[in-house]
Enzyme design. Structure first.
Site, mmCIF file in Angstrom:
data_model
loop_
_atom_site.group_PDB
_atom_site.id
_atom_site.type_symbol
_atom_site.label_atom_id
_atom_site.label_comp_id
_atom_site.label_asym_id
_atom_site.label_seq_id
_atom_site.Cartn_x
_atom_site.Cartn_y
_atom_site.Cartn_z
ATOM 1 N N ARG A 145 8.154 -35.984 -34.251
ATOM 2 C CA ARG A 145 6.723 -35.524 -34.820
ATOM 3 C C ARG A 145 7.034 -34.680 -36.350
ATOM 4 O O ARG A 145 7.028 -35.291 -37.215
ATOM 5 C CB ARG A 145 6.473 -34.516 -34.040
ATOM 6 C CG ARG A 145 4.709 -34.457 -34.034
ATOM 7 C CD ARG A 145 4.396 -33.558 -35.368
ATOM 8 N NE ARG A 145 5.095 -32.141 -35.171
ATOM 9 C CZ ARG A 145 4.957 -31.188 -36.051
ATOM 10 N NH1 ARG A 145 4.609 -31.434 -37.293
ATOM 11 N NH2 ARG A 145 5.575 -30.014 -35.786
ATOM 12 N N CYS A 167 7.290 -29.740 -44.204
ATOM 13 C CA CYS A 167 5.780 -29.598 -43.983
ATOM 14 C C CYS A 167 5.184 -29.858 -45.378
ATOM 15 O O CYS A 167 5.702 -29.651 -46.350
ATOM 16 C CB CYS A 167 5.497 -28.165 -43.987
ATOM 17 S SG CYS A 167 3.614 -27.796 -43.772
ATOM 18 N N ASN A 201 13.858 -28.950 -40.272
ATOM 19 C CA ASN A 201 13.852 -28.220 -39.062
ATOM 20 C C ASN A 201 15.447 -27.992 -38.962
ATOM 21 O O ASN A 201 16.178 -28.567 -39.469
ATOM 22 C CB ASN A 201 13.650 -29.073 -37.878
ATOM 23 C CG ASN A 201 12.119 -29.126 -37.881
ATOM 24 O OD1 ASN A 201 11.334 -28.429 -37.378
ATOM 25 N ND2 ASN A 201 11.664 -30.450 -38.310
#
Lengths: 310, 310
Positions: free
Chosen positions: B18, B245, B254
């Site tokens: 995701r 993002c 991440n």
């Protein structure tokens, strides 16, 4: 920043000119090296390992260390350190004007022999020869000993804690003025840092001053934070994460100075270092080492407008 | 690994399918995405965020999330999470077979509006609509809320802790089953993690379950370690550090799953994950996203022969 220290001050020693250049692709010209070290000092770095006094045939990049020390010995407010493997190196360092030397001693017998052709006990004995000489003939010299591979070795694996403590105690008995625990190959983890720092403090007290960490497995700054929480207030790091160990296969660079400073400053510690000026000093690395991959997340992302949270 | 948990077990949720793919260069084919998620499960990953149910025109890479969830909903021992921005997304996720959704709510008003066209309070109200619906019509759905930008925002800077706590309390009042604090842009530091986790625990208790950390400034794993020390036992991460993002300029990926697992396992925690199998799953990323730069120090250095120190 004044000379008096509060609990929240942390001393960052830049080791790029020694540990970084030792592994770099290419040699940095002496005048550029001096400009780089001056730029670091200008950014507020107060402690710099500027080179090593080792046999030229082993590490030709360090051939100009005497010249570098002589040019920088009077830099105000900056302590210069030189790495030396033996008494002869310490004597050359002192003659050049260095007032602080670090002598690495590997806890791993295999790493010690691969690195210096000496076993660990012989290396400890060499520290004794250096301190005996310095007390007699160079009393202004601070002799620091580095416990290399204290957190693991690429040849021998995890180091038993008792062996690290035995080496630390041996170095203090040999007269070392201070100790640094070094994660030479970057295999350490934060829980281990906490255990080992606490045990070493019990064994040798405040003689343990600093941690020298590498980021091989990505845990470098987590380990630094664990050290901070254990009361350590001195860390080695190198601009853009230059560095490694020629005898430790797989070892990548030191922790990145600018990322460490971001960690410290954002978490409420004071380094006296101007982060933007530090990042700007990377330009000299790019100029001097065009083939080197510069690491570092802060330089990549940019310094945020605000980041002091404490 | 059994279902009973000891104090030293840590749940690592892989969010690459995701958060990672959302920012990747290129789109991964659905069948390869499914093979990748199965490889992660095979490596022992027990929690995976497999995609999001958002308007297709916003994030076309997520168009196949329904298909992915349907193909994987019976994967044994693996909890699938889908990100949803609103009630409609939650309903689509549940219909596809997801039994856990995460609804991001940004603490930063500016980030919230840029990301979703809704203010923070409106986003909290949407969580209330989702939980009201799920209680009535989908009682098997776990609704997790994410406090995005909880540690700072690239638009607004440092987030005042009171504001984060107000949002966390609002989300619990809105019926969220659990909360994750997210360092969406990666500006957090370990001291802040400790302060905020402690304050959030005081405010919402065990409802705070997890941390979602980014490595923008290189502090991701230091922050994870601070979270561990604060009692957090669930962390988001993405293989090879994919992610970011789209509405937070400068935000990089991440924290790297394989580096996090190395941290956890070497420090004596148990993840149930086979590190070598996890690193091998990177091959599928290379196949599916040939233009993507894969991050991660453990994969670069290789998994050491021995590294369990505790």
């Amino acid at each position: 920043m004044t000379a008096s220290s509060s609990a929240d001050e942390v001393l960052v020693r830049e080791v790029g000119p020694r540990d970084g250049l030792q592994m770099a692709r290419g040699t940095m010209a002496t005048d550029l090296k001096i400009r780089w070290i001056k730029a670091l000092a200008h950014a507020g770095v107060r402690s710099i390992e500027v080179g090593s006094f080792v046999p030229l045939k082993l590490i030709p990049q360090m051939a100009d260390t005497g010249e570098v020390v002589a040019a920088l010995r009077d830099l105000p407010g900056v302590a210069l350190t030189a790495l030396v493997p033996n008494l002869k190196g310490a004597q050359r360092a002192h003659a050049a004007g260095a007032r602080r030397v670090i002598v690495p001693v590997s806890v791993s017998e295999s790493h010690s022999r691969a690195n210096t052709n000496k076993g660990t006990d012989e290396a400890i004995a060499e520290v004794g020869r250096i301190t005996a000489w310095s007390r007699a003939e160079a009393p202004d010299l601070h002799v620091e000993a580095g416990c290399a591979t204290a957190f693991g070795c690429s040849i021998e694996g995890v180091m038993p804690q008792d062996r690290v403590l035995r080496v630390a105690e041996g170095l203090v008995a040999a007269g070392a003025d201070s100790l640094v625990l070094a994660d030479t190959v970057g295999y350490g983890n934060p829980a281990q840092v906490k255990r080992l720092v606490a045990a070493a403090r019990s064994a040798v007290g405040d003689r343990l001053e600093a941690l020298h960490l590498h980021d091989t497995m990505g845990l470098g700054l987590a380990n630094a934070y664990a050290g901070l929480e254990s009361g350590i207030r001195q860390f080695d790091a190198s601009l853009a994460g230059l560095g490694g160990c020629p005898y430790a296969p797989g070892a990548s660079g030191n922790i990145v100075t600018e990322d460490l400073v971001f960690l410290l400053e954002s978490a409420g510690f004071s380094t006296g270092i101007d982060l933007a000026a530090l990042v700007a000093a990377r330009d000299l690395l790019r100029e001097g080492l065009p083939d080197e991959l510069l690491q570092g997340q802060v330089a990549r992302a940019g310094v945020p407008r605000t980041y002091h949270t404490a």
